[in-house]
Design a protein around this motif. Structure first.
Motif, short mmCIF file in Angstrom:
data_model
loop_
_atom_site.label_atom_id
_atom_site.label_comp_id
_atom_site.label_asym_id
_atom_site.label_seq_id
_atom_site.Cartn_x
_atom_site.Cartn_y
_atom_site.Cartn_z
N GLY B 306 0.81 -1.19 0.00
CA GLY B 306 0.00 0.00 0.00
C GLY B 306 0.85 1.25 0.00
O GLY B 306 2.07 1.19 -0.11
N ARG B 307 0.16 2.38 0.11
CA ARG B 307 0.87 3.66 0.16
C ARG B 307 1.02 4.14 1.60
O ARG B 307 0.11 4.00 2.41
N TYR B 308 2.19 4.66 1.90
CA TYR B 308 2.50 5.15 3.25
C TYR B 308 3.15 6.51 3.10
O TYR B 308 3.93 6.75 2.18
N ASP B 309 2.82 7.42 4.02
CA ASP B 309 3.33 8.79 3.88
C ASP B 309 4.39 9.14 4.91
O ASP B 309 4.94 10.23 4.88
N ASN B 310 4.65 8.24 5.84
CA ASN B 310 5.54 8.61 6.93
C ASN B 310 6.75 7.70 7.03
O ASN B 310 7.27 7.42 8.09
N LEU B 311 7.23 7.28 5.86
CA LEU B 311 8.31 6.30 5.81
C LEU B 311 9.50 6.72 6.66
O LEU B 311 10.03 5.94 7.44
N THR B 312 9.92 7.97 6.50
CA THR B 312 11.21 8.36 7.09
C THR B 312 11.06 9.16 8.38
O THR B 312 12.02 9.77 8.83
N LYS B 313 9.89 9.13 8.99
CA LYS B 313 9.65 10.02 10.12
C LYS B 313 10.61 9.79 11.30
O LYS B 313 10.88 10.71 12.06
N VAL B 323 4.99 3.99 -2.06
CA VAL B 323 3.97 2.98 -2.28
C VAL B 323 4.69 1.72 -2.75
O VAL B 323 5.64 1.80 -3.52
N GLY B 324 4.26 0.57 -2.24
CA GLY B 324 4.96 -0.65 -2.62
C GLY B 324 4.23 -1.87 -2.13
O GLY B 324 3.16 -1.77 -1.51
N ALA B 325 4.79 -3.00 -2.42
CA ALA B 325 4.19 -4.26 -1.99
C ALA B 325 5.28 -5.29 -1.74
O ALA B 325 6.44 -5.07 -2.10
N SER B 326 4.88 -6.33 -1.07
CA SER B 326 5.82 -7.35 -0.68
C SER B 326 5.25 -8.71 -1.06
O SER B 326 4.10 -9.01 -0.76
N ILE B 327 6.07 -9.50 -1.73
CA ILE B 327 5.63 -10.85 -2.10
C ILE B 327 6.06 -11.81 -0.99
O ILE B 327 7.22 -11.82 -0.59
N GLY B 328 5.12 -12.55 -0.46
CA GLY B 328 5.44 -13.55 0.56
C GLY B 328 5.98 -14.78 -0.14
O GLY B 328 5.24 -15.64 -0.58
N LEU B 329 7.29 -14.80 -0.23
CA LEU B 329 7.94 -15.79 -1.08
C LEU B 329 7.68 -17.22 -0.64
O LEU B 329 7.41 -18.10 -1.46
N ASP B 330 7.79 -17.45 0.68
CA ASP B 330 7.63 -18.81 1.17
C ASP B 330 6.20 -19.28 0.93
O ASP B 330 5.95 -20.41 0.53
N ARG B 331 5.26 -18.36 1.17
CA ARG B 331 3.85 -18.68 0.95
C ARG B 331 3.58 -18.95 -0.53
O ARG B 331 2.89 -19.89 -0.89
#
Lengths: 440, 440
Positions: B306-313, B323-331
């Motif tokens: 999803g999108r996040y606005d406070n990455l570096t706070k 904005v990004g996503a993560s693939i659950g590789l093992d799953r």
């Protein structure tokens, strides 16, 4: 309160240009390893400390990242890939079958004193042949080292070969027979580059109580290096086979190995015998390898290894023999950089598509999709800002082409193509025409 | 005393068949990420604990592998790839330039309670777009998820989309406006699968003091899911834009994103709006993604973000949006296995060359070299043992062809080729004829 963003001393980040170069390099090495039928395996970064502690040298034990986990278990981060391999093969030798050829690419951790060019986390790239004593395995390791370097564009290197039995035999010939004394001898000879011939001689005399003549003889014998053709070299050292069984066996194993490589399309100048190679000390039991780049001798060995007979002794009474080598990836990357063999782009895309108006973005995305389908990596600048800013993004990252979509291009569904190297710009091309230019 | 070879609870090895499958999968994903111009970066596995601690949730802090290093520094193993990215981009944003698109494939560590299918070390595969608020980035993440799954041979999946402002807007409409209460609402709605509609309604009433009618309305509204064509769906929910600004903004962003994807060659049934997707809770600020495989719904989401606005706070006053996503590789690997989409070979080589006599080995090595030059991965059995043993090695590992070199073949410099699947054997072929058969 803000946290200062920083890495631990001895640890580091890789920025895109370096990470891309590393990824390309690993991709090529993987192809080479797999072309010989080596298979990947994976073991955890974290292990029971006792698994790692028993095998390591004293120095490595001090450098181990060791701690207690949530369950109060003593755990540690792996410091190499060989001990985990020993554990792995002890557990799964029936499942995987012997002989077993594995490669592994992964990070290891050593809390060494921080110094330039040395990192506490670094990548190892190992390939090993487990469970066969055949000299054919040893010969194959040479082939893999050779193929790896050639594939990376390096063709000016030497794989130095020696045999533990040759070193033992030379020591024996000069009256050194105790294991501890042999180890000391090898350690001192290993310092030749550092402390010079005189230094080595003196230390041999002092530590091993050798006469000056014997120290001199030992030094001269271990200085034998193959500079001539193989047949000639083996003819010249043939008399040493008479010195003792160890030398006979060591030299003959090298000869047998050379015979296996004889007809292959490998430059025979690229692998040579060198009696001073003593690496690994107690660890190796047969052949040993070191690899130097002729144009970067100061770099040291970029790929080293050898045969070992006691891989699994910590875990099992049954002893398994193995032979393998390890590519020092960080060192090799540094070497390739120095030799100008690294591409230093900060992008994986060849094209950047830029738009002068928000409404043109769907067309840009459609174009990008078409380029990707033609296997041209293509990025779309996601915002509509000043054209200059968008072009400087391409300049900074290293895209080869910028594709500009303005009003005219959008209306006519064409492309303006700018070659970022030459600066040449071609206007209102069809997609296919642009593709042709990019592919040419 | 021997050490028992074993891994820590919650950690595991990968045997060749699984490691090969994973490597193939990562190679394909890397190609997809790079086709969009995402670049790799690398950060250490070990960081200052304070870098990781500040950002994580309470639960993650408990699960952190934290310890003191040799220099008495508090250090910890990374628990995800997002916090290291935040540190990285805070340090290097000028060097790398914004917007910045990075992918990363690496292992992370969480000391969770050990349970089936959950590991304490696992591989994350993230791709993120940092430093641009353009909805084009959000749209591209959908394209990358789509292309990734298609490339892996999966074509029966749904990327579920929602927007944080839609959830906020729905809450507001039902009188829930405090941040804490919104978080509670999302958390309860997230349990729908687990505790059912009645359970959710009761918990909403109890926790948030809602009337039954409001709880019912809230549940029904968040149950809205796109099952029809996009135009029809947006027409049906158009009235909700009148409810409040948040809903208007959230729905319009989804519409804008759909417009960007409109002309692409993506199956429009593969991405759909679903108002119940609430993942990430406090973390996400815009669009959110989840991806389920239609034939394996029980697997859960294989790619989320999803999108996040406070990455570096934590590191900087300047806020960067990503904005990004993560693939659950093992799953995903488990899913591909269940779907029969994984090749489960334990070898990377197609051919195994076996000899019936030691003297034929050089010919075998020469042949292997020729096959490799024709890009056919080829392994030589390094020992001369009974033919049956050598053939069973090929059977065990899964080589497609065995090449047998006996006296006759050696003398005539030919090949006997055995297809290990059909059992068919062709005798005394020339190298080129054998190559033709293997390639066909």
């Amino acid at each position: 309160m803000l946290v200062t963003p920083r890495t631990l001393s001895g640890f580091r980040d890789r920025l895109p240009d370096e990470a891309i170069a590393k990824e390309r390099l690993l991709k090529k090495l993987t192809l080479v390893f797999e072309s010989f039928g080596f298979v990947p395996i994976e073991t955890p970064h974290l292990e029971y400390a006792e698994i790692l502690v028993k095998q390591g040298s004293d120095e490595i034990q001090k450098e181990l990242y060791k701690f207690q986990d949530h369950g109060k278990r003593d755990v540690a981060l792996r410091f190499d890939q060989t001990v985990p391999l020993a554990r792995f093969i002890s557990q799964y030798k029936n499942e995987v079958g012997l002989p077993f050829k594995r490669y592994v690419i992964g990070n290891v951790f050593r809390g060494e004193r921080a110094q330039k060019g040395r990192y506490r986390e670094f990548t190892q790239c190992d390939f090993d042949f487990i469970g066969s004593k055949s000299i054919a395995c040893d010969a194959e390791i040479i082939q893999v080292i050779y193929a790896s370097l050639i594939t990376l564009g390096i063709n000016d290197f030497i794989i130095w070969l020696n045999h533990r039995n040759i070193l033992n035999g030379i020591c024996k010939y000069f009256g050194i027979t105790e294991e501890k004394a042999i180890q000391d001898t090898l350690r001192i000879i290993d310092k030749l580059e550092k402390i010079g011939a005189q230094g080595v001689k003196e230390e041999l005399q002092k530590t091993l109580q050798l006469s000056e003549k014997k120290a001199e003889g030992l030094l001269q014998t271990t200085s034998i290096k193959q500079t001539q053709h193989q047949e000639e070299f083996f003819r010249e050292i043939a008399h040493m086979k008479e010195w003792n069984e160890e030398l006979k066996n060591g030299i003959e194993e090298l000869e047998n190995m050379y015979a296996l490589l004889q007809d292959l399309e490998m430059d025979k100048d690229c692998y040579r015998v060198n009696f001073s190679i003593a690496r690994g000390l107690g660890y190796y039991t047969g052949i040993v390898y070191e690899t130097t780049l002729n144009r970067l001798k100061s770099l040291g060995s970029v790929c080293s290894g050898g045969r070992y007979d006691n891989l699994t002794k910590t875990f099992s009474k049954e002893s398994l023999s193995g032979v393998g080598a390890s590519i020092g990836l960080d060192r090799l990357l540094a070497g390739l950089q120095d030799l100008g063999l690294l591409d230093s782009k900060a992008t994986t895309a060849r094209n950047l598509i830029v738009c002068t108006h928000q409404d043109f973005l769907p067309f840009a995305y459609k174009l990008a999709e078409s380029f990707r389908r033609s296997l041209i990596n293509t990025e779309v600048f996601p915002e509509v800002t000043k054209l200059k800013k968008q072009l400087s993004y391409a300049d900074q990252k290293g895209h080869e082409f910028t594709i500009i979509i303005g009003e005219r291009e959008f209306q006519s569904k064409t492309i303006t193509l700018k070659n970022m190297t030459t600066g040449m710009q071609l206007e209102c091309l069809s997609f296919l025409k642009a593709l042709e230019i990019i592919k040419s």
